[in-house]
Design an enzyme around this catalytic site. Structure first.
Site, PDB file in Angstrom:
ATOM      1  CG  ASP A  35      -2.097   0.894   1.090  1.00  0.00           C
ATOM      2  OD1 ASP A  35      -2.307   1.436  -0.005  1.00  0.00           O
ATOM      3  OD2 ASP A  35      -2.819   1.077   2.087  1.00  0.00           O
ATOM      4  N   GLY A  38       0.372   5.453  -4.380  1.00  0.00           N
ATOM      5  CA  GLY A  38      -0.176   6.737  -4.809  1.00  0.00           C
ATOM      6  C   GLY A  38       0.359   7.868  -3.938  1.00  0.00           C
ATOM      7  NE  ARG A  39      -1.605   6.663   1.207  1.00  0.00           N
ATOM      8  CZ  ARG A  39      -1.709   5.758   2.163  1.00  0.00           C
ATOM      9  NH1 ARG A  39      -1.502   6.098   3.415  1.00  0.00           N
ATOM     10  NH2 ARG A  39      -2.009   4.509   1.868  1.00  0.00           N
ATOM     11  CG  HIS A  52       0.258   2.120  -9.221  1.00  0.00           C
ATOM     12  ND1 HIS A  52      -0.005   1.733  -7.926  1.00  0.00           N
ATOM     13  CD2 HIS A  52      -0.828   2.848  -9.609  1.00  0.00           C
ATOM     14  CE1 HIS A  52      -1.190   2.204  -7.555  1.00  0.00           C
ATOM     15  NE2 HIS A  52      -1.699   2.887  -8.550  1.00  0.00           N
ATOM     16  CB  SER A  80      -8.487  -5.570  -4.128  1.00  0.00           C
ATOM     17  OG  SER A  80      -9.091  -4.319  -4.390  1.00  0.00           O
ATOM     18  CG  LEU A 146       9.872 -17.172  -3.338  1.00  0.00           C
ATOM     19  CD1 LEU A 146       9.922 -16.913  -1.847  1.00  0.00           C
ATOM     20  CD2 LEU A 146      10.129 -15.877  -4.072  1.00  0.00           C
ATOM     21  NE  ARG A 209      -8.328   0.359   5.328  1.00  0.00           N
ATOM     22  CZ  ARG A 209      -7.948   1.637   5.334  1.00  0.00           C
ATOM     23  NH1 ARG A 209      -8.256   2.412   6.343  1.00  0.00           N
ATOM     24  NH2 ARG A 209      -7.266   2.139   4.324  1.00  0.00           N
ATOM     25  CD  GLU A 222       2.550 -13.445  15.374  1.00  0.00           C
ATOM     26  OE1 GLU A 222       2.491 -12.273  15.797  1.00  0.00           O
ATOM     27  OE2 GLU A 222       2.081 -14.415  16.009  1.00  0.00           O
TER      28      GLU A 222
END
Ligand code: FPP
Length: 255
Positions: A35, A38-39, A52, A80, A146, A209, A222
């Site tokens: 997240d 954009g900021r 991005h 999402s 991986l 969140r 965790e």
């Protein structure tokens, strides 16, 4: 505790912190909510999509960092089911990122034995996005290292509801007995099957969140939150998160 010997004296980014990690308690599956792109861009006077793009480059760095300490699955939340609500140009930009990412990085990913996977609904992705991802999945399907799993067009409630619908259909068809439905069986009806549940969830940018991400699978994970935006989250920060994970005592409801 077995420290990572190979890191001592290394000049790699984050090596100092990696050397403090214990090699016998590495999270198997790390999931990341990337997240703050954009900021990050806006703070620098750049268009959101520049964030991005920078975030995409970071996916590769953190993949290598995770691979270096023996993480087995790295899930990156890239898009999402709710992200379709963003402006058309931004959605289009995000959908085109795999077309740049895979051709650029696939050789090195293959050289590092990385397997590409995707968790999400493939049907509603543009053909070009799906092709870029599917090609990468096919090209890496014989690798054994991986798993770099992109959560793309993914939403957890929709995933669970589809799983429940299929469970009900299977019960009606007498393929399963409702009394036998348990955690393990339900997990098989989810898009993440057969991946293990995440041990560690990292979310960047200071938001506290889960945002409809792996609600079932994160039951005992965790959680690690950082104020840093995704493009500024380095290998060293990743190892800090793993270090914090190693400090925690996981009890799964017991003592
Ligand atoms: C959330 O930040 C981030 C996204 C919706 C996109 C994340 C995708 C990537 C980092 C690239 C993935 C790479 C490939 C190859 C698919 P935000 O823009 O919502 O941040 P904000 O809250 O600051 O606006």
């Amino acid at each position: 505790m077995k420290p990572f010997k190979k890191w001592f004296g290394s000049k790699t980014e984050g090596a100092e912190i990696a050397a403090q990690l214990s090699s016998d308690n590495v999270p198997n599956h790390v999931a990341v909510i990337m997240d703050g792109n954009g900021r990050w861009a806006q703070k620098r006077g750049l268009p959101r999509v520049a964030g991005h793009h920078s975030g995409m480059k970071n996916v590769k760095k953190i993949t290598m960092a995770a691979n270096d300490i023996g993480v087995q699955v790295l899930t990156m939340y890239a898009f999402s089911t709710e992200n379709w609500k963003r402006p058309k140009e931004e959605v289009e930009y995000l959908m085109k990122l795999p077309l740049e990412f895979f051709p650029k990085e696939i050789e090195e990913l293959i050289a590092n034995n990385v397997q590409i996977r995707m968790t999400g609904w493939k049907e509603s992705l543009p053909d070009y996005t799906l092709k870029a991802i599917q090609d990468a999945i096919d090209q890496t399907k014989h690798n054994t290292g991986l798993i770099l799993n992109f959560a793309l067009n993914y939403g957890s409630r929709k995933e669970m509801l589809s799983g429940i619908q299929q469970l009900v259909r299977d019960a009606k068809d007498q393929k399963i007995n409702p009394e036998d439905i348990d955690d393990a069986m339900f997990s098989k009806y989810l898009l993440t099957d057969p991946l293990p549940d995440p041990d560690l969830l990292i979310r960047t940018s200071g938001e506290l969140r889960i945002s409809n991400f792996m609600l079932w699978q994160l039951a005992y994970s965790e959680l690690y939150f950082t104020e840093l935006c995704w493009p500024e989250f380095t290998e060293a920060h990743f190892y800090e998160a793993v270090k914090e994970y190693q400090r925690r005592a996981r009890r799964y409801g017991g003592l």
